[in-house]
Design an enzyme around this catalytic site. Structure first.
Site: not given
Length: 293
Positions: A100, A201
């Site tokens: 990406l 996280d």
């Protein structure tokens, strides 16, 4: 990259997954984290993102990450790189995902990010945990199922790490006793909520502005937990923009008293950092324990 055995295995895996003959034309090392090498693979069918580590030290880390990314992807709640394949070759473990490109943030970036996270958190199941253990950083993350969040948080999160820190002389006996005392009080601290699918996280280093100008998350430590865990994590290590928190509260309001639980939720990631890095994180853990015991 000069590892021909690894490059061949990557080509085979990518070809099998895509149904097309994939030829790797170039591999460019890019900035990554402390545990893994990260690369951009240029192929005849576009770019892919590659993570590498030592297969002997972390034999199943990428298999677990693949599973976590799949669980998040299936919700269609938020953008993330699509996992493509994982495996081992020539002593290296690898994970390949879609690549990406970074974009420029849209004006409502933080509001959209909050709404996406709220959608993710509305995914639930009957118990806290996950169908397998996985990792947070390089540490094993235990996901034994429990119907009670306080029990899950005590037995799968706080106590295992506190005992490891004590055994390694990073926490003293007083601090360990305070963690035990806090764990006994958890049922009176946390209101009941259904298990929420968490990134696990979620700090500022684990999201980026994607090509569409909206948030893209990665490097998860997935499990079903109390959603205040994700929110508390976002406030560590720099925090998110205040618009994010206001928008989340509008989308999926937190239970009364959430402010007083931030530190308790941050204990887990801070204990992770105690074990990985020591230093000032020990003081942060002790401060939260003093405030909550």
């Amino acid at each position: 990259m000069t590892d021909d055995i690894l490059l061949h295995e990557l080509s085979v895996k990518l070809s099998a997954q895509s149904g097309m003959k994939i030829q790797i034309n170039h591999a460019e090392r890019i900035h990554g984290g402390d545990i893994n090498e990260t690369w951009k693979l240029e192929t005849n069918e576009g770019a892919w993102f590659l993570k590498l580590n030592d297969a002997r030290r972390y034999p199943d880390m990428f298999a677990k990450e693949y599973s976590g990314l799949e669980a998040l992807r299936k919700t269609a709640a938020i953008t993330l790189p699509q996992p493509v394949c994982h495996g081992k070759a020539n002593g290296r473990a690898f994970l390949v995902t879609t690549f990406l490109d970074k974009g420029g943030a849209v004006p409502d970036f933080w509001e959209n990010f909050a709404a996406s996270l709220a959608r993710l958190h509305r995914n639930t199941q009957s118990h806290f945990g996950f169908y397998e253990s996985n990792y947070i950083g390089s540490l094993k993350q235990y996901n034994t199922p429990f119907s009670s969040w306080p029990v899950f948080y005590a037995f799968n999160r706080l106590m295992p790490l506190a005992r490891q820190a004590f055994d390694r002389h990073l926490l003293d006996k007083t601090a360990l006793g305070q963690v035990e005392q806090l764990c006994r009080r958890l049922p009176s601290i946390f209101p009941e909520e259904p298990p929420a699918l968490l990134h696990g996280d979620l700090w500022s280093g684990n999201f980026m502005v994607g090509p569409d100008g909206r948030a893209c998350i990665y490097d998860p430590a997935v499990y079903y937990g109390h959603r205040e865990m994700d929110l508390a994590m976002t406030r560590l290590f720099g925090g998110f923009d205040n618009r994010f928190y206001h928008a989340y509260q509008e989308q999926y309001p937190l239970a009364t008293g959430w402010q007083a639980r931030i530190g308790i939720c941050q204990l887990y990631p801070l204990l992770v950092h105690v074990l990985l890095f020591g230093g000032s994180y020990v003081d942060s853990v002790k401060e939260i324990l003093r405030e909550n015991t």
